[in-house]
Design a protein around this motif. Structure first.
Motif, PDB file in Angstrom:
ATOM      1  N   ILE A  59      59.675   6.430 102.597  1.00 56.97           N
ATOM      2  CA  ILE A  59      60.757   6.864 101.710  1.00 56.97           C
ATOM      3  C   ILE A  59      60.565   8.298 101.245  1.00 56.97           C
ATOM      4  CG2 ILE A  59      59.683   6.118  99.530  1.00 56.97           C
ATOM      5  CD1 ILE A  59      62.447   5.100  98.671  1.00 56.97           C
ATOM      6  N   VAL A  60      59.369   8.862 101.465  1.00 57.86           N
ATOM      7  CA  VAL A  60      59.061  10.188 100.938  1.00 57.86           C
ATOM      8  C   VAL A  60      58.474  11.064 102.034  1.00 57.86           C
ATOM      9  CG1 VAL A  60      56.773   9.462 100.152  1.00 57.86           C
ATOM     10  CG2 VAL A  60      57.868  11.445  99.084  1.00 57.86           C
ATOM     11  N   CYS A  61      58.803  12.360 101.965  1.00 61.29           N
ATOM     12  CA  CYS A  61      58.313  13.369 102.913  1.00 61.29           C
ATOM     13  C   CYS A  61      57.593  14.461 102.133  1.00 61.29           C
ATOM     14  CB  CYS A  61      59.497  13.951 103.688  1.00 61.29           C
ATOM     15  SG  CYS A  61      59.163  15.463 104.638  1.00 61.29           S
ATOM     16  N   LEU A  62      56.490  14.942 102.661  1.00 63.16           N
ATOM     17  CA  LEU A  62      55.783  16.050 102.033  1.00 63.16           C
ATOM     18  C   LEU A  62      56.293  17.362 102.613  1.00 63.16           C
ATOM     19  CD1 LEU A  62      52.084  16.281 101.056  1.00 63.16           C
ATOM     20  CD2 LEU A  62      53.105  18.189 102.312  1.00 63.16           C
ATOM     21  N   ALA A  63      56.731  18.280 101.745  1.00 62.65           N
ATOM     22  CA  ALA A  63      57.209  19.601 102.164  1.00 62.65           C
ATOM     23  C   ALA A  63      56.241  20.659 101.643  1.00 62.65           C
ATOM     24  CB  ALA A  63      58.614  19.860 101.622  1.00 62.65           C
ATOM     25  N   THR A  64      55.771  21.513 102.535  1.00 63.46           N
ATOM     26  CA  THR A  64      54.819  22.533 102.129  1.00 63.46           C
ATOM     27  C   THR A  64      55.077  23.817 102.905  1.00 63.46           C
ATOM     28  OG1 THR A  64      52.460  22.961 101.714  1.00 63.46           O
ATOM     29  CG2 THR A  64      53.034  21.912 103.805  1.00 63.46           C
ATOM     30  N   GLN A  65      54.481  24.924 102.447  1.00 66.35           N
ATOM     31  CA  GLN A  65      54.716  26.224 103.070  1.00 66.35           C
ATOM     32  C   GLN A  65      53.445  27.039 103.060  1.00 66.35           C
ATOM     33  OE1 GLN A  65      54.498  28.892 100.741  1.00 66.35           O
ATOM     34  NE2 GLN A  65      54.274  27.449  99.031  1.00 66.35           N
TER      35      GLN A  65
ATOM     36  N   LEU B 250      46.225  22.834 106.212  1.00 66.06           N
ATOM     37  CA  LEU B 250      47.116  21.783 106.686  1.00 66.06           C
ATOM     38  C   LEU B 250      46.339  20.624 107.310  1.00 66.06           C
ATOM     39  CD1 LEU B 250      50.067  20.918 107.041  1.00 66.06           C
ATOM     40  CD2 LEU B 250      50.077  22.108 109.237  1.00 66.06           C
ATOM     41  N   THR B 251      45.169  20.906 107.875  1.00 70.18           N
ATOM     42  CA  THR B 251      44.367  19.821 108.446  1.00 70.18           C
ATOM     43  C   THR B 251      43.930  18.846 107.361  1.00 70.18           C
ATOM     44  OG1 THR B 251      42.346  21.148 108.265  1.00 70.18           O
ATOM     45  CG2 THR B 251      43.552  21.234 110.353  1.00 70.18           C
ATOM     46  N   GLN B 252      43.605  19.356 106.187  1.00 70.51           N
ATOM     47  CA  GLN B 252      43.193  18.499 105.072  1.00 70.51           C
ATOM     48  C   GLN B 252      44.387  17.765 104.481  1.00 70.51           C
ATOM     49  OE1 GLN B 252      41.670  21.857 102.993  1.00 70.51           O
ATOM     50  NE2 GLN B 252      39.564  21.526 103.660  1.00 70.51           N
ATOM     51  N   VAL B 253      45.517  18.451 104.383  1.00 67.52           N
ATOM     52  CA  VAL B 253      46.734  17.825 103.853  1.00 67.52           C
ATOM     53  C   VAL B 253      47.155  16.658 104.739  1.00 67.52           C
ATOM     54  CG1 VAL B 253      49.185  18.167 103.387  1.00 67.52           C
ATOM     55  CG2 VAL B 253      47.546  19.924 102.714  1.00 67.52           C
ATOM     56  N   ALA B 254      47.258  16.908 106.044  1.00 68.53           N
ATOM     57  CA  ALA B 254      47.757  15.890 106.968  1.00 68.53           C
ATOM     58  C   ALA B 254      46.773  14.737 107.128  1.00 68.53           C
ATOM     59  CB  ALA B 254      48.059  16.521 108.329  1.00 68.53           C
ATOM     60  N   HIS B 255      45.492  15.014 106.962  1.00 69.99           N
ATOM     61  CA  HIS B 255      44.500  13.945 107.026  1.00 69.99           C
ATOM     62  C   HIS B 255      44.696  12.951 105.886  1.00 69.99           C
ATOM     63  CE1 HIS B 255      40.281  12.404 106.154  1.00 69.99           C
ATOM     64  NE2 HIS B 255      40.594  11.876 107.319  1.00 69.99           N
TER      65      HIS B 255
ATOM     66  N   SER C  26      56.856  18.268 106.479  1.00 67.30           N
ATOM     67  CA  SER C  26      57.698  19.381 106.893  1.00 67.30           C
ATOM     68  C   SER C  26      57.039  20.674 106.411  1.00 67.30           C
ATOM     69  CB  SER C  26      59.105  19.232 106.290  1.00 67.30           C
ATOM     70  OG  SER C  26      59.913  20.349 106.600  1.00 67.30           O
ATOM     71  N   THR C  27      56.623  21.519 107.354  1.00 65.00           N
ATOM     72  CA  THR C  27      55.845  22.717 107.033  1.00 65.00           C
ATOM     73  C   THR C  27      56.587  23.980 107.447  1.00 65.00           C
ATOM     74  OG1 THR C  27      53.799  21.477 107.425  1.00 65.00           O
ATOM     75  CG2 THR C  27      53.630  23.870 107.367  1.00 65.00           C
ATOM     76  N   ALA C  28      56.782  24.895 106.505  1.00 65.93           N
ATOM     77  CA  ALA C  28      57.394  26.191 106.792  1.00 65.93           C
ATOM     78  C   ALA C  28      56.306  27.256 106.817  1.00 65.93           C
ATOM     79  CB  ALA C  28      58.443  26.535 105.737  1.00 65.93           C
ATOM     80  N   VAL C  29      56.299  28.092 107.861  1.00 64.11           N
ATOM     81  CA  VAL C  29      55.272  29.118 108.023  1.00 64.11           C
ATOM     82  C   VAL C  29      55.937  30.490 108.129  1.00 64.11           C
ATOM     83  CG1 VAL C  29      53.257  29.854 109.333  1.00 64.11           C
ATOM     84  CG2 VAL C  29      53.877  27.428 109.287  1.00 64.11           C
ATOM     85  N   TYR C  30      55.391  31.460 107.395  1.00 62.40           N
ATOM     86  CA  TYR C  30      55.899  32.834 107.403  1.00 62.40           C
ATOM     87  C   TYR C  30      55.084  33.662 108.397  1.00 62.40           C
ATOM     88  CZ  TYR C  30      57.507  37.320 105.491  1.00 62.40           C
ATOM     89  OH  TYR C  30      58.063  38.565 105.318  1.00 62.40           O
ATOM     90  N   VAL C  31      55.767  34.282 109.342  1.00 62.69           N
ATOM     91  CA  VAL C  31      55.106  35.025 110.415  1.00 62.69           C
ATOM     92  C   VAL C  31      55.690  36.426 110.490  1.00 62.69           C
ATOM     93  CG1 VAL C  31      54.658  35.126 112.886  1.00 62.69           C
ATOM     94  CG2 VAL C  31      54.699  32.917 111.736  1.00 62.69           C
TER      95      VAL C  31
ATOM     96  N   ALA D 176      61.154  24.298 104.052  1.00 59.82           N
ATOM     97  CA  ALA D 176      60.370  23.077 104.244  1.00 59.82           C
ATOM     98  C   ALA D 176      61.082  21.873 103.644  1.00 59.82           C
ATOM     99  CB  ALA D 176      58.984  23.243 103.620  1.00 59.82           C
ATOM    100  N   ARG D 177      61.633  22.050 102.445  1.00 64.15           N
ATOM    101  CA  ARG D 177      62.299  20.928 101.758  1.00 64.15           C
ATOM    102  C   ARG D 177      63.493  20.418 102.548  1.00 64.15           C
ATOM    103  NH1 ARG D 177      66.653  20.958  98.483  1.00 64.15           N
ATOM    104  NH2 ARG D 177      66.684  23.233  98.413  1.00 64.15           N
ATOM    105  N   LYS D 178      64.290  21.340 103.080  1.00 66.02           N
ATOM    106  CA  LYS D 178      65.487  20.936 103.815  1.00 66.02           C
ATOM    107  C   LYS D 178      65.147  20.342 105.182  1.00 66.02           C
ATOM    108  CE  LYS D 178      68.498  24.252 101.461  1.00 66.02           C
ATOM    109  NZ  LYS D 178      69.332  25.466 101.588  1.00 66.02           N
ATOM    110  N   GLY D 179      63.926  20.557 105.642  1.00 64.95           N
ATOM    111  CA  GLY D 179      63.503  19.949 106.894  1.00 64.95           C
ATOM    112  C   GLY D 179      63.116  18.490 106.753  1.00 64.95           C
ATOM    113  N   CYS D 180      62.898  18.040 105.509  1.00 61.05           N
ATOM    114  CA  CYS D 180      62.577  16.626 105.280  1.00 61.05           C
ATOM    115  C   CYS D 180      63.830  15.781 105.499  1.00 61.05           C
ATOM    116  CB  CYS D 180      62.052  16.423 103.861  1.00 61.05           C
ATOM    117  SG  CYS D 180      60.330  16.927 103.630  1.00 61.05           S
ATOM    118  N   GLN D 181      63.648  14.606 106.080  1.00 56.98           N
ATOM    119  CA  GLN D 181      64.759  13.709 106.387  1.00 56.98           C
ATOM    120  C   GLN D 181      64.830  12.534 105.414  1.00 56.98           C
ATOM    121  OE1 GLN D 181      66.807  14.704 109.170  1.00 56.98           O
ATOM    122  NE2 GLN D 181      65.483  16.451 108.691  1.00 56.98           N
ATOM    123  N   ASN D 182      63.981  12.530 104.409  1.00 56.75           N
ATOM    124  CA  ASN D 182      63.849  11.390 103.511  1.00 56.75           C
ATOM    125  C   ASN D 182      64.594  11.588 102.200  1.00 56.75           C
ATOM    126  OD1 ASN D 182      61.350  11.867 105.237  1.00 56.75           O
ATOM    127  ND2 ASN D 182      61.143   9.703 104.741  1.00 56.75           N
ATOM    128  N   LYS D 183      64.792  10.496 101.494  1.00 60.07           N
ATOM    129  CA  LYS D 183      65.468  10.540 100.203  1.00 60.07           C
ATOM    130  C   LYS D 183      64.642  11.309  99.173  1.00 60.07           C
ATOM    131  CE  LYS D 183      67.441   7.550  96.611  1.00 60.07           C
ATOM    132  NZ  LYS D 183      67.698   6.145  96.193  1.00 60.07           N
TER     133      LYS D 183
END
Length: 352
Positions: free
Chosen positions: A114-120, A129-134, A141-146, A235-242
C-alpha cells in the motif's frame, strides 16, 4: 487602506528576510554538522530509519559475483535514453526522464503493497540506496540529479553495479533522472570498469567512480544549487501507491517497515487529509542497527541515540514533540500507533 497596505508590505518583507536568514542558518548548520557530529546517524522511530547505517547491517556478498555475471552479455543501465527528448519543468531549468529504468518487480511490488518509498539523490550520495533498499522490502521510486557526461557515465556504471550485486535493488528500485538545461549529458564511449568492482563495498566503489569527474564539473556543482524539491516531486510522482513515504537518500527505514505500514495504514482513521509523521533519530556509529523499538529505547537511554537534529537545529523536528513520543513508547510493542496529533504548522518544520 493605504496604511494597511504598508503594514502588509512591511510584514511581508520582514517575514521574507527571516525566512532567508533561517535558510542560511540551516545551510551552515548542515555543513558544520558534518564536522561536529561525525559519530551520529539518522534513525526514525517507532518505524525506524537511520542515516548512513554501518556496514554490519549489510549481508555478506559473494565477491566473485560481478566477475561471473560480466562474462555474459549485459547492457549498461539507461543506455536507451535519448537526451533529445524529456519533460521540462515550468521554467525550463531542468529536464526530467520519468521511469528511466524500472525495477524488475517494481510493478508487482506496487500491487502487493500500500506504500511506496520515494527518495532523491545526487550521484555522489547514491551508495546509501543499497542500505535503503536492503531495509525497505517494497517499491522504491528514486530520482537522481545528473550534470554532464561524466556524471551520467558514473550513474550508468554504479546503477548497473548495484543491480548486478544486489537483488533488492534490481527487483524493487525504479529510477528517474533529472538534468540541468545547460549540462545535458550524452552517451559517452568509455570502456566498462566492472573488473575492479567489489560487491561488498558499494561506497568505496562509488568513490572510485567519482574520481572520473574533472575539476570543472566539481566547481560547477559547487556554484549551482541542487534542485531538491524538483527531485522530491519527481520521485513522489513515480510512486504508483496510495501512500508515499518521502525521505532523503540517507534515511534508512526500520526493519519490517513495509509490512507494518501495510497493516497500519488501511485501518488508520482520518477525517480529511492526514500526513503521518515518523519520529526520526540519530544513532551513534558505535551502535549496532536497532532491530526493534525496545532496542532503540535502550540506545536512547544510554546516550547512543538522540532525536534528529537535536544538537544541530532543534526546530527542524520540534513539532514532532519527542518528549511525548519517548514517554508513550516505553512499551515493548513495535506495532505502529498514533502518539499525538500535530494540529498547527510550525515554521521550519521538516518531518519525515
Amino acid at each position: 487602506m493605504r496604511f494597511r497596505r504598508w503594514v502588509l508590505f512591511i510584514l511581508t518583507i520582514f517575514l521574507t528576510a527571516i525566512n532567508l536568514l533561517w535558510t542560511f542558518c540551516l545551510l551552515e548548520t548542515e555543513i558544520n554538522s558534518q564536522r561536529i557530529n561525525k559519530t551520529y546517524n539518522r534513525y526514525t522511530k517507532p518505524l525506524v530509519a537511520i542515516e548512513s547505517v554501518n556496514d554490519a547491517t549489510m549481508p555478506p556478498l559473494n565477491r566473485s559475483l560481478l566477475q561471473k555475471i560480466s562474462k555474459h552479455n549485459f547492457r549498461l543501465a539507461f543506455d536507451n535514453i535519448s537526451f533529445e527528448t524529456g519533460r521540462w519543468d515550468n521554467l525550463r531549468h531542468y529536464k526530467m526522464y520519468d521511469f528511466a529504468l524500472i525495477g524488475d518487480k517494481f510493478i508487482k511490488s506496487s500491487h502487493e503493497n500500500i506504500v511506496c518509498l520515494a527518495t532523491q539523490s545526487s550521484v555522489e550520495r547514491l551508495y546509501s540506496l543499497t542500505q535503503v533498499a536492503h531495509q525497505w522490502n517494497g517499491p522504491i521510486s528514486t530520482a537522481v540529479y545528473v550534470a554532464g557526461d561524466e556524471e551520467f557515465f558514473i550513474l550508468q556504471h554504479f546503477v548497473t553495479y548495484m543491480r548486478l550485486c544486489f537483488s533488492f535493488i534490481r527487483d524493487n528500485v525504479t529510477f528517474h533522472i533529472a538534468v540541468p538545461n545547460n549540462k545535458e549529458p550524452v552517451h559517452a564511449q568509455i570502456p566498462h570498469l566492472f573488473n575492479s568492482f567489489d560487491c561488498q563495498y558499494p561506497e568505496q566503489t562509488l568513490r572510485h567512480l567519482l574520481k572520473i569527474r574533472n575539476p570543472d564539473t566539481i566547481r560547477w556543482r559547487l556554484k549551482n544549487e541542487y534542485p531538491q524539491n524538483h527531485l522530491r516531486n519527481l520521485a513522489r510522482k513515480g510512486c504508483q501507491n496510495k501512500y508515499v513515504f518521502l525521505t532523503d537518500i540517507d534515511i534508512i527505514p526500520s526493519t519490517n517497515m513495509v509490512s507494518l505500514l501495510n497493516k497500519f495504514l488501511p485501518s488508520a482513521k482520518c477525517s480529511y487529509r492526514c500526513a503521518y509523521v515518523i519520529p526520526t533519530f540519530e544513532i551513534d556509529n558505535r551502535a549496532k542497527f536497532p532491530a526493534s523499538q525496545p532496542e532503540l529505547m535502550r540506545l536512547y537511554s544510554t546516550g547512543l541515540a538522540r532525536p534528529f537534529h537535536e544538537n544541530v537545529f532543534i526546530y527542524n523536528q520540534y513539532a514532532t514533540n519527542f518528549s511525548i513520543s519517548l514517554t508513550n513508547s516505553s512499551n515493548e510493542d513495535d506495532r505502529p500507533h498514533f502518539i499525538h496529533v500535530v494540529t498547527t504548522f510550525s515554521f521550519l518544520y521538516e518531518p519525515f
